[in-house]
Design a protein around this motif. Structure first.
Motif, short mmCIF file in Angstrom:
data_model
loop_
_atom_site.label_atom_id
_atom_site.label_comp_id
_atom_site.label_asym_id
_atom_site.label_seq_id
_atom_site.Cartn_x
_atom_site.Cartn_y
_atom_site.Cartn_z
N ASP A 136 0.73 -1.23 -0.11
CA ASP A 136 0.20 -0.01 -0.10
C ASP A 136 1.04 1.32 0.11
N MET A 137 2.08 1.24 0.74
CA MET A 137 2.72 2.52 0.82
C MET A 137 4.08 2.63 -0.13
N ILE A 138 4.39 1.57 -0.53
CA ILE A 138 5.64 1.68 -1.43
C ILE A 138 5.37 1.10 -2.86
N LEU A 139 4.60 -0.02 -3.01
CA LEU A 139 4.42 -0.59 -4.33
C LEU A 139 3.08 0.31 -5.06
N ALA A 188 15.66 0.38 0.50
CA ALA A 188 15.98 -0.47 -0.62
C ALA A 188 14.72 -0.70 -1.36
N TYR A 189 13.32 -1.11 -0.61
CA TYR A 189 12.26 -1.48 -1.31
C TYR A 189 11.60 -0.27 -2.29
N ALA A 190 11.95 1.00 -1.79
CA ALA A 190 11.76 2.39 -2.40
C ALA A 190 12.62 2.36 -3.65
N TYR A 191 13.60 2.08 -3.45
CA TYR A 191 14.54 2.35 -4.70
C TYR A 191 14.25 1.23 -5.89
N VAL A 192 14.03 -0.12 -5.45
CA VAL A 192 13.84 -1.16 -6.53
C VAL A 192 12.40 -0.78 -7.28
N VAL A 193 11.23 -0.23 -6.36
CA VAL A 193 10.20 0.32 -7.11
C VAL A 193 10.22 1.38 -7.87
N LYS A 194 11.18 2.31 -7.54
CA LYS A 194 11.51 3.44 -8.44
C LYS A 194 11.97 2.86 -9.72
N ARG A 195 12.93 2.06 -9.58
CA ARG A 195 13.53 1.68 -10.86
C ARG A 195 12.63 0.99 -11.75
N LEU A 214 11.16 -5.81 -11.49
CA LEU A 214 11.10 -5.56 -10.02
C LEU A 214 11.23 -6.77 -9.27
N TYR A 215 11.96 -6.55 -8.07
CA TYR A 215 12.45 -7.90 -7.26
C TYR A 215 12.49 -6.98 -5.84
N ARG A 260 22.09 -7.13 -0.50
CA ARG A 260 21.29 -8.10 -0.99
C ARG A 260 20.20 -7.66 -1.46
N MET A 261 19.33 -6.78 -0.69
CA MET A 261 18.08 -6.16 -1.06
C MET A 261 17.93 -5.38 -2.47
#
Length: 464
Positions: free
Chosen positions: A132-135, A184-191, A199-200, A216-217
């Protein structure tokens, strides 16, 4: 048509603003005003006491500042001693330093192991938080997402407002554990959403350190070397705390003095750190360094480097600021201890990655800048490279993208913020309330029909 009319109107209104909001600089400078909360000699205005950390860059003798090699103190311990100790004993230092800053003493083995388990246990984000907040709400700026996520955690906390020691300590440990995951999650979602990459989302592993899990993340293959992880851990340790006077920590303490909740205070600190004059400075260093690499043909020629530095200082090259990013500090004079530690540790990896020439060019910039600055300005100034000079290059060697430079700063500094927040709430006792000199003057009220200083905010052909 609406957008065009608004742009016209906005341009006119802003021109009107500039006319009616031009401060009298002479009146400001002739008053006893501490701009930037700095005294005339450059020292900071004393606003409180702290036992969390200390930043030493000079001594005072006969009322004059005397330069000295810089020292950074965490709870009474010299940073260099802490680093030497945990490296010699072959463990990761960030959990130890986080424990020290929060609790005020170094942990024994049992306390160290317990704290590491706590940090891992709290890495799990609240139910549906990632979705809900990041993806679902991606941001092109990771710091923006980090600040917003911190505020959202308030809604997930069963007791968000209590200022008891136990509650604030729980919140602090949770935030220290969750910052790396959110960043880390905010970065991979931004990418994924803005750069069209895959997306991973990799979950942190309980047996890994903060630095290991972060690498690792953010990597698709989850692969990293121990040398990379230990250098990143060293960066986290060096950025964990920097006294109460740095802008983001002072922001955290100032907001905390109102009695507000932990999440509001920490989100304010994140907003402060995002600024390019504070946590975002290492990105400016790398951008300017890229320009220097392109401009200087012979990186081994100090005269050629000095010529390039001089052109930047004279505003003939670069962004026109006349600043050599990464050089100089508000407190440190002869050296920044964080720079000394990181530069030494980076040399081995630079040689392995084929980037030793880049590192030595950066050292040349550090070497020639004080001399060139004196020649151009006519003022001798003792200056050293600050931590931003080398941290960006180290992140580059670690294949960490620029989008994560400042968020990594926050992942480390959250420890200092939380320690200072608890100290402010428990011992500060007073609301921060500085004063501003008012430059207003009395004016008589003018009836609407008699106001003639601004007419027709839009050209006639644009008005209905």
């Amino acid at each position: 048509m609406v957008d065009e009319r608004f742009d016209e109107l906005l341009h006119t209104l802003c021109a009107d603003y500039r006319v009616h909001n031009n401060l009298n600089l002479e009146a400001r400078t002739n008053s006893n005003i501490k701009r930037g909360l700095r005294n005339d000699d450059g020292t900071g205005v004393m606003v409180g006491c702290t036992a969390v950390g200390n930043v030493l860059g000079y001594t005072i003798e006969d009322g004059e500042r005397v330069p000295m090699p810089g020292r950074l103190i965490y709870r009474g311990y010299d940073l260099s001693d802490l680093v030497d100790g945990y490296i010699r004993e072959q463990r990761f230092g960030f959990p130890e330093v986080a424990y020290l800053l929060l609790f005020g003493h170094l942990p024994d083995q049992e306390q160290y192991d317990m704290f590491k388990r706590l940090l891992h246990d709290f890495t799990d984000l609240p139910q549906n938080f990632t979705e809900d907040m990041i993806l679902k709400n991606p941001s092109h700026n990771v710091m923006n997402k980090l600040g917003r996520s911190v505020l959202a955690l308030y809604s997930c906390d069963p007791d968000p407002d209590s200022l008891s020691v136990e509650n604030m300590m729980r919140q602090s440990i949770e935030l220290i554990a969750r910052f790396p995951v959110i960043a880390a999650y905010a970065y991979v979602v931004k990418r994924h959403y803005f750069d069209n990459d895959s997306l991973y989302l990799h979950r942190p592993e309980p047996e890994l350190s903060t630095a290991e899990n972060f690498l690792r993340m953010i990597r698709p293959d989850k692969h990293f070397t121990q040398e990379e992880a230990r250098l990143l851990d060293l960066c986290l340790v060096c950025h964990a705390e920097h006294g109460g006077g740095n802008n983001s920590t002072f922001t955290c303490r100032s907001v905390s003095s109102t009695g507000t909740d932990t999440y509001s205070a920490i989100a304010a600190a994140v907003g402060s750190l995002k600024g390019p004059k504070h946590g975002g400075a290492n990105r400016q260093v790398l951008a300017q360094f890229s320009l220097i690499k392109q401009t200087v043909r012979d990186w081994k020629d100090d005269d050629a480097v000095a010529d390039c530095v001089g052109r930047i200082l004279r505003r003939e090259l670069g962004d026109g600021s006349g600043l050599i990013y990464g050089m100089g500090h508000a407190v440190y004079t002869l050296s920044d201890p964080r720079t000394v530690i990181l530069r030494k540790s980076a040399r081995t990896l630079a040689a392995q990655r084929g980037m030793l020439d880049e590192l030595e060019l950066m050292e040349a910039v550090e070497r020639v800048t004080p001399r060139v600055f004196a020649e151009i300005t006519g003022h001798e100034k003792v200056m050293c490279a600050n931590v931003d000079m080398y941290s960006g290059l180290i992140y580059q060697m670690l294949d960490i993208p620029p989008d994560l430079f400042t968020p990594l700063f926050a992942v480390a500094r959250i420890t200092g913020w939380c320690a200072h927040r608890m100290e402010e709430v428990l011992t500060g006792g007073r609301l921060y309330r500085p004063a501003y000199k008012s430059l207003t003057r009395h004016r008589e009220y003018i009836p609407m029909a008699a106001r003639t200083y601004r007419k027709n905010p839009l050209p006639a052909e644009k008005r209905d």
